[in-house]
Enzyme design. Structure first.
Site, PDB file in Angstrom:
ATOM      1  N   ASP A  37      -5.737   4.064   1.562  1.00 20.20           N
ATOM      2  CA  ASP A  37      -4.888   3.995   2.762  1.00 20.20           C
ATOM      3  C   ASP A  37      -5.638   3.172   3.807  1.00 20.20           C
ATOM      4  OD1 ASP A  37      -3.174   4.346   4.870  1.00 20.20           O
ATOM      5  OD2 ASP A  37      -3.439   6.513   5.024  1.00 20.20           O
ATOM      6  N   HIS A  38      -5.535   1.851   3.689  1.00 19.85           N
ATOM      7  CA  HIS A  38      -6.307   0.944   4.544  1.00 19.85           C
ATOM      8  C   HIS A  38      -5.384   0.103   5.422  1.00 19.85           C
ATOM      9  CE1 HIS A  38     -10.573   0.833   2.808  1.00 19.85           C
ATOM     10  NE2 HIS A  38      -9.964   1.837   2.229  1.00 19.85           N
ATOM     11  N   GLU A 105     -13.314   4.516   8.190  1.00 22.18           N
ATOM     12  CA  GLU A 105     -14.190   3.364   8.382  1.00 22.18           C
ATOM     13  C   GLU A 105     -13.695   2.537   9.569  1.00 22.18           C
ATOM     14  OE1 GLU A 105     -12.454   3.270   5.248  1.00 22.18           O
ATOM     15  OE2 GLU A 105     -13.945   4.219   3.958  1.00 22.18           O
TER      16      GLU A 105
END
Length: 320
Positions: A37-38, A105
């Site tokens: 899921d980016h 991130e």
């Protein structure tokens, strides 16, 4: 029996091609699937990053497989919105959906412009989000003031069965921490002794549920081709935390990985043209006690990998 699933990498592959791949994987004998899921890929060479939640609805409808997602609530996503997304998919496809929650991130979260918090703050924020999501899925009205703010939120569409919230970890310390709240543990392939310490830390902290592993592999008819695919697509992904947590742009990853060698990539990705070798490596993970193993072929072309592993690798593992 251990579940063997396909990992769907939205950073690398167009969502239409991923949908075709997961349908092919089901036909080939894979029994589960998961996805990333980016908002951003790890490299400009990867070149994609579709919205995973839209894709999941299509993938769940197109197959009978159970699916999971690795998500980072708290910055890019408000936890109430993630609870709603989880609740809707789980209500539509009972017993077929789980979510792994992690701290995320910077490459995905910096887009909010809110700054990238320290790791201890990210951990605390995630813990708040977990509590908010669980309460909403349980039917409670939630108000919360902390690192995340929630005002009188309530889910009107909820699943009949509880949804598993898995803890994502790559370190022994984090595995112990998520053991305090998670319904299972998910990590990525690392040296066997490190994985064993992670499992021990998770269980000793009270961690319950399944142990899940995402395994990066590169297979091709020749060793040279398998290594070239891994190096071309995955050399930006070999960096340990905090580097992989804190870089912000695909361009940054491409700069720092400019001089990474194929041999360095092969320390992170299982690269082999030998399907028997892949089966042997995966059997080692079975012996560690993993309940679910998700295979991620790091190349952008999935069909040959799916067919080969479905025909030659998975049958070996199911009969061991």
């Amino acid at each position: 029996m251990t579940v063997f699933g396909l990992h769907n990498s939205h950073e690398q592959i167009h969502p239409s091609a991923l949908l075709a791949a997961v349908r092919r994987a089901e036909a080939a004998g894979f029994t589960a699937a998961m996805c990333s899921d980016h908002f951003s890929p790890w490299s400009e060479r990867q070149g994609q990053s579709a919205f995973a939640w839209s894709w999941l609805g299509a993938a769940l409808q197109a197959t009978q497989l159970p699916f999971g997602i690795v998500n980072a609530p708290g910055q890019r996503y408000h936890p109430a919105i993630i609870a709603q997304a989880i609740g809707t998919l789980a209500a539509m496809y009972p017993g077929r959906f789980w979510a792994a929650l992690g701290t995320g991130e910077a490459s995905n979260e910096h887009i909010t412009g809110g700054g990238w918090p320290r790791k201890d703050v990210r951990n605390a924020r995630l813990r708040e989000c977990v509590d908010v999501i669980r309460a909403l899925l349980a039917g409670e009205e939630v108000s919360h003031d902390g690192l995340v703010t929630v005002d009188r939120a309530r889910l009107w569409t909820r699943p009949d069965e509880p949804v598993k919230l898995i803890g994502a970890a790559v370190s022994v310390e984090t595995a112990g921490w998520v053991g305090q709240w998670a319904d299972g543990l998910i990590t990525v392939n690392q040296p066997v002794e490190h994985l064993r310490r992670m499992i021990d830390a998770y269980r000793e902290a009270g961690g319950r549920g399944d142990l899940c592993l995402q395994v990066h592999v590169s297979w091709a008819p020749t060793q040279e081709e398998a290594l070239a695919v891994a190096h071309e697509q995955w050399r930006s992904n070999i960096f340990a935390p905090p580097v992989c947590w804190d870089l912000e742009l695909a361009e940054h990853f491409d700069v720092v990985s400019r001089d990474v060698t194929p041999e360095q990539v092969a320390k992170t990705v299982h690269v082999s043209a030998d399907l028997g070798r892949h089966a042997e490596i995966l059997h080692g993970y079975l012996e560690l006690g993993f309940d679910q193993i998700y295979l991620h072929h790091v190349g952008q072309h999935q069909d040959e990998f799916i067919d080969a592993f479905g025909a030659k690798v998975l049958p070996q593992l199911h009969h061991q």
